[in-house]
Scaffold this motif. Structure first.
Motif, PDB file in Angstrom:
ATOM      1  N   ARG A 291     -10.503  -0.917   7.433  1.00 22.70           N
ATOM      2  CA  ARG A 291      -9.690   0.240   7.842  1.00 22.70           C
ATOM      3  C   ARG A 291      -9.777   1.342   6.800  1.00 22.70           C
ATOM      4  O   ARG A 291     -10.057   1.089   5.626  1.00 22.70           O
ATOM      5  CB  ARG A 291      -8.217  -0.151   8.022  1.00 22.70           C
ATOM      6  CG  ARG A 291      -7.653  -0.820   6.759  1.00 22.70           C
ATOM      7  CD  ARG A 291      -7.061  -2.158   7.132  1.00 22.70           C
ATOM      8  NE  ARG A 291      -7.389  -3.216   6.209  1.00 22.70           N
ATOM      9  CZ  ARG A 291      -6.557  -3.674   5.265  1.00 22.70           C
ATOM     10  NH1 ARG A 291      -5.387  -3.132   5.078  1.00 22.70           N
ATOM     11  NH2 ARG A 291      -6.924  -4.664   4.485  1.00 22.70           N
TER      12      ARG A 291
ATOM     13  N   ASP B  94     -10.852  -6.943   8.745  1.00 24.11           N
ATOM     14  CA  ASP B  94      -9.795  -5.923   8.650  1.00 24.11           C
ATOM     15  C   ASP B  94     -10.258  -4.639   7.969  1.00 24.11           C
ATOM     16  O   ASP B  94      -9.607  -4.131   7.059  1.00 24.11           O
ATOM     17  CB  ASP B  94      -8.578  -6.475   7.890  1.00 24.11           C
ATOM     18  CG  ASP B  94      -7.975  -7.692   8.572  1.00 24.11           C
ATOM     19  OD1 ASP B  94      -7.387  -7.509   9.640  1.00 24.11           O
ATOM     20  OD2 ASP B  94      -8.155  -8.813   8.054  1.00 24.11           O
TER      21      ASP B  94
ATOM     22  N   GLU C 140       4.512  -3.039   6.832  1.00 23.97           N
ATOM     23  CA  GLU C 140       3.208  -2.404   6.575  1.00 23.97           C
ATOM     24  C   GLU C 140       2.622  -2.847   5.243  1.00 23.97           C
ATOM     25  O   GLU C 140       1.423  -3.044   5.108  1.00 23.97           O
ATOM     26  CB  GLU C 140       3.365  -0.875   6.588  1.00 23.97           C
ATOM     27  CG  GLU C 140       3.481  -0.314   7.993  1.00 23.97           C
ATOM     28  CD  GLU C 140       3.798   1.178   8.004  1.00 23.97           C
ATOM     29  OE1 GLU C 140       3.818   1.757   9.105  1.00 23.97           O
ATOM     30  OE2 GLU C 140       4.048   1.752   6.907  1.00 23.97           O
ATOM     31  N   THR C 141       3.501  -2.971   4.254  1.00 25.80           N
ATOM     32  CA  THR C 141       3.043  -3.388   2.927  1.00 25.80           C
ATOM     33  C   THR C 141       2.456  -4.794   2.989  1.00 25.80           C
ATOM     34  O   THR C 141       1.402  -5.070   2.411  1.00 25.80           O
ATOM     35  CB  THR C 141       4.207  -3.320   1.925  1.00 25.80           C
ATOM     36  OG1 THR C 141       4.740  -1.999   1.951  1.00 25.80           O
ATOM     37  CG2 THR C 141       3.757  -3.644   0.507  1.00 25.80           C
TER      38      THR C 141
ATOM     39  N   GLU D 255       1.309  -6.260   5.734  1.00 25.90           N
ATOM     40  CA  GLU D 255       0.141  -6.240   6.620  1.00 25.90           C
ATOM     41  C   GLU D 255      -1.112  -5.794   5.868  1.00 25.90           C
ATOM     42  O   GLU D 255      -2.217  -6.247   6.145  1.00 25.90           O
ATOM     43  CB  GLU D 255       0.393  -5.304   7.806  1.00 25.90           C
ATOM     44  CG  GLU D 255      -0.669  -5.433   8.888  1.00 25.90           C
ATOM     45  CD  GLU D 255      -0.339  -4.605  10.119  1.00 25.90           C
ATOM     46  OE1 GLU D 255       0.354  -3.576   9.975  1.00 25.90           O
ATOM     47  OE2 GLU D 255      -0.781  -4.992  11.212  1.00 25.90           O
ATOM     48  N   PHE D 256      -0.925  -4.895   4.868  1.00 24.86           N
ATOM     49  CA  PHE D 256      -2.064  -4.360   4.120  1.00 24.86           C
ATOM     50  C   PHE D 256      -2.874  -5.468   3.452  1.00 24.86           C
ATOM     51  O   PHE D 256      -4.082  -5.357   3.286  1.00 24.86           O
ATOM     52  CB  PHE D 256      -1.560  -3.364   3.060  1.00 24.86           C
ATOM     53  CG  PHE D 256      -2.663  -2.607   2.383  1.00 24.86           C
ATOM     54  CD1 PHE D 256      -3.162  -1.435   2.936  1.00 24.86           C
ATOM     55  CD2 PHE D 256      -3.213  -3.070   1.198  1.00 24.86           C
ATOM     56  CE1 PHE D 256      -4.197  -0.743   2.318  1.00 24.86           C
ATOM     57  CE2 PHE D 256      -4.246  -2.385   0.579  1.00 24.86           C
ATOM     58  CZ  PHE D 256      -4.738  -1.218   1.150  1.00 24.86           C
ATOM     59  N   THR D 257      -2.200  -6.559   3.085  1.00 25.99           N
ATOM     60  CA  THR D 257      -2.880  -7.643   2.365  1.00 25.99           C
ATOM     61  C   THR D 257      -3.888  -8.374   3.243  1.00 25.99           C
ATOM     62  O   THR D 257      -4.785  -9.042   2.719  1.00 25.99           O
ATOM     63  CB  THR D 257      -1.864  -8.695   1.874  1.00 25.99           C
ATOM     64  OG1 THR D 257      -1.245  -9.293   3.025  1.00 25.99           O
ATOM     65  CG2 THR D 257      -0.806  -8.068   0.984  1.00 25.99           C
TER      66      THR D 257
ATOM     67  N   ASP E 266      -2.179   1.535  -1.261  1.00 27.23           N
ATOM     68  CA  ASP E 266      -2.264   1.663   0.197  1.00 27.23           C
ATOM     69  C   ASP E 266      -2.662   3.073   0.635  1.00 27.23           C
ATOM     70  O   ASP E 266      -2.523   3.426   1.799  1.00 27.23           O
ATOM     71  CB  ASP E 266      -0.932   1.263   0.839  1.00 27.23           C
ATOM     72  CG  ASP E 266       0.222   2.120   0.329  1.00 27.23           C
ATOM     73  OD1 ASP E 266      -0.006   2.991  -0.542  1.00 27.23           O
ATOM     74  OD2 ASP E 266       1.353   1.922   0.805  1.00 27.23           O
TER      75      ASP E 266
ATOM     76  N   LEU F 212      -8.534   4.009   4.206  1.00 27.13           N
ATOM     77  CA  LEU F 212      -7.414   4.006   3.260  1.00 27.13           C
ATOM     78  C   LEU F 212      -6.627   5.299   3.344  1.00 27.13           C
ATOM     79  O   LEU F 212      -5.403   5.301   3.366  1.00 27.13           O
ATOM     80  CB  LEU F 212      -7.942   3.816   1.836  1.00 27.13           C
ATOM     81  CG  LEU F 212      -6.881   3.728   0.747  1.00 27.13           C
ATOM     82  CD1 LEU F 212      -6.119   2.417   0.821  1.00 27.13           C
ATOM     83  CD2 LEU F 212      -7.509   3.888  -0.637  1.00 27.13           C
TER      84      LEU F 212
END
Lengths: 192, 444
Positions: B423, B421, B73-74, B76-78, B199, B425
């Motif tokens: 989304r 992307d 997940e960390t 993917e956040f980028t 995140d 927060l």
């Protein structure tokens, strides 16, 4: 002899009757002046009382009138104050220019401030939600300041006025349409 | 492509995290994994199988799964990566090889993975020892690997640290995993400043003013936050040191708003209106005026510094409508940046220095745009999704946090600097606005 008897009889009848009458009359005569006296005193005090009552009533009425007048005055002052505080001036989108209507309202506000020289006033500048909030803080500041400058030009000392911008933070109408926006683009006046 | 100096990295980790770390040899080579010109056009497929427990107990199974999920997940956040579905993996994470000679790289290239992260760990008396490795599956080569030792509660920190190593290995730049985001929420009934991790995790209320409190701004070292608050009944500036509690105020008559810290100097630019006109001033961190920066009748507001601190972008109404301008602090030369649209505000200068994000109100819709500092080629990043405003760059310049009304109430969202992307927060009660992305932490 018979006639004498009649006289005696008559006397007997009449005298007590007279006596009675006299006594009655006497009694009546004796009693009347007293009553008259009492009655006149009573009438006198009653009249006095009535007068006093009347005076009191008039005083009360006067007081009432004064109170009402004061009340009315207070009410008028409160109404004037409320009108001063409730009557906002409105602006066009992204503008701090005073419209003719706003100038009329400001003239009345200047009269009010002149009539009440001890009052100080906070002039709040507000915006509608369009545009971003930092910019709207600046725009609200300009709106408050243009109202303040107008009042200053009408002779209200700047020391009696404070301009505070709320930008778009405090809308009066939470709607998202022109009707709501028009109400929210305003300067609002609060007496301190 | 540069690599971390292992001894420096280790010393830093030991000092700041209380986590011991050992670096494995890795050969990154001169391959460009992530195209920095547009890193989001093609996401790199990466496999992050569950970590391998050296001794299997239930507690450890939890670390194995949660650790791998958090790491994925960390990353993917980028916005750089496509996380591959673990259901399609050919290898059993508890039996597969996690080090170079034992890894069957063709099992990973077959499922489409170009990168692979393996993890192996053991828990002894509450202490966690974990090895994390990043492989190029096509080359069959270790790119970066580290062994960490710490408390079990350090897992989140360790994972973020290794993710930073991954990003550094692939892009030559550090990631954003130690950064935080300040924002405004009105969940208590008043607008107050909050902070959360990059995140959206771990949100905390920072101010308790019970008044309108807005416009948070981070200093370059992340130690100070400046903001505007109506604590005293009017918009004043508050400058607070988050570490030692020192605080200063700027309470001139009129506006004291839109603070922006100047890079490399403990100075701020902010809009004050005590002269009757809204102008931008340079202030010390204690709130004293250094000098007036703008000289123009009419609104000048919302400064945003260039990364070198020599220029600032700002909003001015000098041409009749609010537009973005750039001014040089020394020469005072002003240049207009935006020409399209009649209502352009909220400039945010990119960390790379070449572009400015801003908010444009056009045709009743508010959207975020990006434009070169030369004013050329404005690009619209948000569209057909309610009003979008308040762009804030991540410290690496790859992401932009912003505020959007797309779901009704105002919330904070994140997108890549190319508008992809998008989304949410985080979700808190009330509405959230005004995101401000902190620099990377210097010490964590």
């Amino acid at each position: 002899m018979k006639r004498k008897l009649w006289i005696v009889a008559a006397l007997f009848l009449v005298v007590p009757g007279l006596l009675f009458t006299v006594s009655c009359a006497k009694k009546k005569v004796a009693s009347e002046p007293g009553m008259m006296q009492e009655e006149s005193e009573a009438a006198k005090s009653a009249a006095e009382k009535a007068r006093e009552e009347e005076l009191a009533r008039q005083r009360a009425l006067e007081e009432q009138r004064l109170k009402e007048a004061e009340e009315a005055k207070r009410k008028m002052i409160a109404e004037e104050r409320a009108r001063f505080e409730n009557e906002d001036i409105y602006f066009e989108f992204d503008s701090a220019t005073l419209l003719p209507m706003a100038q009329e309202i400001l003239k009345r506000k200047a009269e009010y401030l002149k009539a009440n020289p001890n009052l100080t006033v906070v002039i709040e500048g507000h915006c509608d939600e369009r545009g971003t909030h930092e910019y709207n803080l600046a725009l609200g500041d300009r709106r408050a300041k243009s109202a303040m400058q107008f009042l200053k030009d009408l002779g209200i000392p700047a020391s009696r006025m404070v301009a505070i911008s709320y930008g778009e933070e405090r809308p009066v109408d939470p709607g998202h349409n022109e009707e709501a926006w028009a109400k929210n683009r305003r300067a609002h006046f609060v007496i301190q | 492509m540069r690599r971390l100096n292992p001894s420096r990295g280790m010393a830093r980790l030991l000092f700041f995290m209380g986590v011991a770390v050992m670096v494995f040899r890795g050969v990154a080579g001169a391959v460009e994994y992530i195209d920095i010109n547009n890193p989001f056009i093609r996401k790199i497929p990466i496999a992050v199988p569950f970590f391998q427990a050296k001794t299997g107990t239930e507690v450890q199974a939890e670390i194995a799964e949660k650790g791998a999920v958090r790491l994925a997940e960390t990353l993917e956040f980028t916005g750089f990566f496509k996380i591959l579905d673990r259901a399609g993996f050919l290898e059993d994470p508890q039996r597969m090889g996690i080090e170079t000679p034992q890894i069957r790289f063709d099992s990973w290239t077959t499922v489409g993975a170009e990168l692979l992260v393996t993890g192996g760990f053991e828990v002894l008396d509450g202490a966690l020892a974990i090895e994390l490795r990043l492989y190029d599956t096509f080359k069959g080569r270790l790119l970066v690997g580290k062994r960490y030792q710490g408390a079990r509660t350090d897992l989140k920190k360790i994972i973020r640290r290794f993710c930073d190593d991954i990003i550094y290995t692939l892009t030559g730049q550090h990631g954003i995993f130690t950064s935080r985001i300040a924002f405004v929420s009105n969940g208590t009934g008043n607008k107050e400043i909050y902070t959360c991790d990059f995140d959206g995790s771990d949100p905390k209320q920072l101010t308790r003013t019970k008044a309108i409190t807005i416009s948070p701004a981070w200093s370059l070292d992340g130690d100070w936050i400046a903001y505007t608050s109506y604590l005293k009944g009017k918009p004043d500036l508050f400058i607070k040191n988050l570490k030692d509690g020192r605080s200063h105020q700027v309470t001139h008559e009129g506006l004291n708003i839109t603070p922006a810290w100047r890079p490399f100097r403990q100075e701020l630019a902010a809009t004050l209106s005590f002269t009757g006109d809204q102008e931008i001033y340079l202030l010390t961190e204690t709130g004293k005026t250094v000098k007036r920066l703008t000289h123009n009748q009419g609104i000048d507001v919302s400064p945003s510094w260039s990364p070198d601190g020599k220029k600032f972008a700002f909003v001015s109404k000098r041409a009749g409508t609010p537009q973005i301008y750039i001014q040089d602090v020394e020469s005072n030369v002003v240049q207009r940046v935006t020409y399209y649209g009649r209502h352009n505000t909220q400039p945010a200068w990119s960390p790379a220095g070449d572009r400015i994000a801003y908010t444009s109100l056009e045709g009743g819709e508010t959207n975020i745009f990006i434009v070169g500092i030369d004013g050329k080629e404005p690009v619209q990043l948000t569209r057909n999704a309610g009003d979008n405003e308040s762009p804030a760059w991540s410290p690496d310049g790859n992401l932009i946090a912003f505020c959007s009304y797309r779901e009704g109430p105002a919330r904070i969202y994140v997108m890549t600097a190319f508008g992809t992307d998008q989304r949410r927060l985080l979700t808190l009660s009330g509405e959230q606005t005004d995101p401000a992305w902190s620099p990377r932490s210097q010490r964590d």
